[in-house]
Motif scaffolding. Structure first.
Motif, short mmCIF file in Angstrom:
data_model
loop_
_atom_site.label_atom_id
_atom_site.label_comp_id
_atom_site.label_asym_id
_atom_site.label_seq_id
_atom_site.Cartn_x
_atom_site.Cartn_y
_atom_site.Cartn_z
N SER A 263 0.84 -1.20 0.00
CA SER A 263 0.00 0.00 0.00
C SER A 263 0.87 1.24 0.00
CB SER A 263 -0.91 -0.01 1.23
OG SER A 263 -0.13 -0.03 2.41
N THR A 264 0.22 2.38 -0.06
CA THR A 264 0.88 3.68 -0.01
C THR A 264 0.23 4.50 1.11
OG1 THR A 264 1.29 3.63 -2.38
CG2 THR A 264 1.46 5.76 -1.31
N GLY A 265 1.06 5.16 1.90
CA GLY A 265 0.54 5.99 2.98
C GLY A 265 0.25 5.17 4.23
N GLY A 266 -0.05 5.86 5.31
CA GLY A 266 -0.38 5.17 6.55
C GLY A 266 0.77 5.15 7.53
N TRP A 267 0.67 4.26 8.51
CA TRP A 267 1.65 4.17 9.59
C TRP A 267 1.51 2.82 10.28
CZ3 TRP A 267 -0.86 3.67 14.31
CH2 TRP A 267 -2.20 4.08 14.34
N LEU A 268 2.49 2.44 11.11
CA LEU A 268 2.45 1.16 11.80
C LEU A 268 3.37 1.20 13.01
CD1 LEU A 268 4.61 -1.50 9.92
CD2 LEU A 268 4.72 0.94 9.44
N GLY A 269 3.10 0.32 13.98
CA GLY A 269 3.93 0.27 15.16
C GLY A 269 3.37 -0.63 16.24
N ILE A 270 3.75 -0.35 17.48
CA ILE A 270 3.33 -1.13 18.64
C ILE A 270 2.77 -0.17 19.68
CG2 ILE A 270 4.12 -2.62 20.52
CD1 ILE A 270 6.24 -3.75 18.65
N THR A 271 1.64 -0.53 20.26
CA THR A 271 0.99 0.35 21.23
C THR A 271 0.79 -0.35 22.57
OG1 THR A 271 -0.95 1.74 21.65
CG2 THR A 271 -1.33 -0.31 20.48
N ASP A 272 0.95 0.41 23.64
CA ASP A 272 0.58 0.00 24.99
C ASP A 272 -0.64 0.81 25.40
OD1 ASP A 272 2.68 -1.84 25.31
OD2 ASP A 272 4.05 -0.25 25.93
N LYS A 273 -1.05 0.64 26.64
CA LYS A 273 -2.21 1.37 27.14
C LYS A 273 -2.00 2.88 27.04
CE LYS A 273 -5.11 1.77 31.29
NZ LYS A 273 -5.34 1.25 32.66
N TYR A 274 -0.85 3.35 27.49
CA TYR A 274 -0.59 4.79 27.53
C TYR A 274 0.53 5.25 26.60
CZ TYR A 274 -3.33 4.70 31.88
OH TYR A 274 -4.32 4.54 32.82
N TRP A 275 1.36 4.33 26.11
CA TRP A 275 2.53 4.70 25.31
C TRP A 275 2.47 4.00 23.96
CZ3 TRP A 275 3.24 7.36 29.53
CH2 TRP A 275 3.15 6.75 30.77
N ALA A 276 3.25 4.51 23.01
CA ALA A 276 3.29 3.87 21.70
C ALA A 276 4.57 4.25 20.97
CB ALA A 276 2.07 4.26 20.85
N ALA A 277 4.95 3.41 20.01
CA ALA A 277 6.07 3.69 19.12
C ALA A 277 5.61 3.33 17.71
CB ALA A 277 7.30 2.86 19.51
N THR A 278 5.62 4.30 16.82
CA THR A 278 5.16 4.07 15.45
C THR A 278 6.11 4.73 14.45
OG1 THR A 278 3.79 6.08 15.31
CG2 THR A 278 2.76 4.11 16.25
N ILE A 279 6.08 4.18 13.25
CA ILE A 279 6.83 4.76 12.13
C ILE A 279 5.83 5.20 11.07
CG2 ILE A 279 8.51 4.32 10.30
CD1 ILE A 279 9.83 2.27 12.10
N ILE A 280 6.03 6.41 10.56
CA ILE A 280 5.21 6.92 9.45
C ILE A 280 6.11 6.98 8.23
CG2 ILE A 280 3.81 8.80 8.59
CD1 ILE A 280 4.44 8.59 12.32
N PRO A 281 6.03 5.98 7.32
CA PRO A 281 6.93 5.94 6.16
C PRO A 281 6.64 7.09 5.20
CG PRO A 281 5.77 3.84 6.50
CD PRO A 281 5.08 4.86 7.32
N PRO A 282 7.51 7.29 4.19
CA PRO A 282 7.19 8.26 3.14
C PRO A 282 5.81 7.98 2.55
CG PRO A 282 9.45 7.48 2.91
CD PRO A 282 8.82 6.65 3.98
#
Length: 597
Positions: A263-282
């Motif tokens: 796909s094109t666009g969007g984002w992905l990562g790992i989430t906790d209840k209060y915290w998260a780490a995500t990458i937003i690609p080009p």
């Protein structure tokens, strides 16, 4: 009446279901959380005492979207940080360092959040190096070929200027040049909250074209030790192309990797209840995403992507930009990133649930009152008043219907005497009576049914939003997202022992139970013994049931009951119907005081 009997049976079944869920799921979960915290604390103490030797890193390349190999993690945090050169991170919200080996974000703490309500407790650690037991990091790199030479990956040692330090005002620039004439220049910047911008420039000073792909990954060693709960998603998350929002639990990925369509666009990562780490690609390049679990060595979970290959011609250059979010899921911050960076559905990083259209506006209303009063507990009370006002027309119909039913009660008793065992005739006569008196017998049920989503939405807001975490009310309530810490078993803290979770019963659940008892005594006691028993026991059951719920929700329920009593009294008085409260209380105490024969 048959309708009343069915109504009370439905209530009884609902109570049994919720009660079973409470004692068979919630209480064991609370106990498991407590034991997990104790075990984690003991483990940390053991590690500090033993000081084991540091383990090495063995990067490897898989056929998937990104590198994944890693040796077993045996180093302490201090040993891991000392192994590689680093650049310090210091912003109003973050502290930590960038690992120049791989240019990883693998050392990050959140300055504004502590592990407990005590401000002297340690601040929250989000990222840790891969060599530690709780390794958690993000990494951006490239996948090349034999003709491109070595490209930046997990083991690449980047070069940084002397004394470089990443702050919200001073970006840092890293560089790496390989033996094929490819020069990678990476500029990392961060705002005052939690968004990193990683801008790469690739220059080809060699003689041959270079074909390579970029990748990004969020890798985590060990999933959270506290059990998840059904109202909250923790694990893999992303908004990826036509698949939209994807939420995948750790257990699902352990069985089989999840690979959405390219796909094109969007984002992905790992989430906790209060915290998260995500990458937003080009956002303009097609990419393949993957959520996966690796069991070799130390188990680890990884959300990653790989772009389509691109070519850099000799004498030419190309630029790429990724965004990395790593921090607390603060609602206005997340909404601001969605708007300013045009990140699709980034607000769904916060688990608003199925009733998104109610839950998020509910938070916005509470946040409005919080900004005015400076106390989320007061904001909950004000929000309850607004909800009661919005539902006032429906509630008026509900109580008016109840008042009319009481008014025609003598006529109903006459019909029962007249028709005896002729149920069909009795039903027809009652329907005719309802028609003549303009009474809708089910009108009173609709307001209750419509307020159920409101209740669950409020529960969701209090449970999931970080704004409620460690938010105080007054007195002993220092965390609205946690249960009332007091318990009647140890006389609310006067006795020096801690009560088991199953016996936990605080002040606010007791207040809620009393208000519910008063509210139910506003109506006549049902003539049927089974209904009367349910009527009497329901406040007690709900008191114990809500004892382990967040204090903010119990405060809401107690306040809502109080407002309902006042509202019902007003409407019943307006319709000229007797308020049964005092007669019911007198009758109850008379029965208690009557001598046994």
């Amino acid at each position: 009446m048959e309708n009343n009997r069915n109504y009370f049976i439905a209530i009884a079944l609902s109570v049994l279901i919720v009660l079973g869920w409470q004692f068979l799921y919630m209480n064991p979960r609370i106990e498991a959380q407590r034991k997990a915290q104790e075990a984690q604390k003991a483990q940390q103490q053991t590690e500090q005492a033993q000081q084991p030797a540091a383990g090495g890193q063995t990067p490897a390349q898989t056929s998937g979207a990104a590198p994944s190999g890693q040796a077993a993690a045996t180093a302490t945090l201090e040993q891991a940080l000392a192994k590689t050169p680093r650049i310090a991170i210091d912003t109003p919200a973050l502290s930590g360092s960038i690992n120049l080996a791989g240019a990883r974000l693998d050392d990050l703490k959140l300055k504004g959040y502590h592990e407990t309500v005590d401000d002297s407790s340690p601040i929250i650690t989000l990222f840790s190096p891969a060599e530690t037991k709780d390794g958690y990091f993000t990494e951006l790199g490239y996948i090349g070929s034999d003709t491109t030479g070595a490209v930046p990956g997990p083991a690449t040692l980047w070069t940084a200027p002397e004394g470089a330090k990443l702050t919200e005002k001073t970006p840092v620039t890293l560089s790496y040049t390989n033996d094929k004439g490819l020069t990678f220049t990476r500029t990392i910047s961060v705002d005052e909250r939690y968004m990193f911008t990683v801008a790469d420039k690739i220059e080809n000073t060699g003689q041959a074209p270079a074909s390579l792909s970029s990748y990004g990954r969020v890798t985590r060693y060990n999933k959270p030790t506290t059990p998840s709960i059904y109202v909250l998603h923790e694990g893999f998350i992303g908004v990826i192309g036509d698949d939209g929002l994807i939420e995948t639990k750790y257990s699902a990925v352990e069985e089989e990797a999840v690979q959405p369509a390219k796909s094109t666009g969007g984002w992905l990562g790992i989430t906790d209840k209060y915290w998260a780490a995500t990458i937003i690609p080009p956002q303009t390049s097609a990419y393949e995403a993957r959520f996966s679990h690796f069991a070799d060595g130390q188990p680890r979970y990884q959300a990653d992507y790989k772009d389509d290959a691109f070519t850099v011609a000799p004498g030419q250059s190309i630029e790429l930009k990724n965004l990395v979010f790593a921090g607390a899921k603060e609602v206005p911050v997340i909404d601001g990133y969605e708007a300013s960076y045009s990140i699709p559905k980034f607000d769904r990083l916060i688990d608003w649930g199925w009733f998104y259209f109610i839950t998020k506006p509910m938070f916005k209303l509470m946040d409005f009152f919080y900004r005015f009063f400076g106390n989320f507990g007061v904001a909950i009370l004000c929000t309850t008043i607004v909800v009661k006002l919005l539902f006032f027309p429906l509630a008026s119909k509900q109580y008016a219907s109840m008042a009319n039913m009481k008014r025609v009660q003598p006529k109903m008793e006459e019909l029962k005497t007249k028709f005896g065992d002729d149920r069909m005739g009795l039903q027809q006569a009652m329907m005719q009576l309802y028609k003549e008196e303009k009474i809708n017998p089910i009108a009173g049920c609709w307001p209750v049914a419509l307020q159920i989503p409101i209740f669950f939405s409020l529960y969701k807001v209090i449970y999931i939003t970080i704004e409620m975490r460690h938010a105080p009310f007054f007195g002993w309530i220092q965390d609205l997202s946690a249960p009332d810490p007091t318990t009647i078993v140890n006389l609310f803290g006067l006795l020096p022992f801690e009560a088991p979770a199953i016996l936990h019963l605080g002040v606010w659940p007791l207040i809620m139970g009393i208000t519910m008892f008063v509210q139910m005594r506003m109506n006549p006691t049902p003539p049927d013994p089974t209904q009367a028993m349910i009527f009497n026991w329901m406040p007690l059951v709900f008191t114990f049931m809500l004892a382990s719920f967040p204090a903010g929700l119990v405060i809401y329920w107690a306040w809502n009951n109080t407002l309902s009593v006042l509202q019902q009294s007003l409407i019943m008085k307006r319709h000229g119907v007797k308020i049964e409260l005092f007669d019911n209380l007198k009758g109850l105490f008379r029965r208690k005081a009557a001598p046994s024969k």
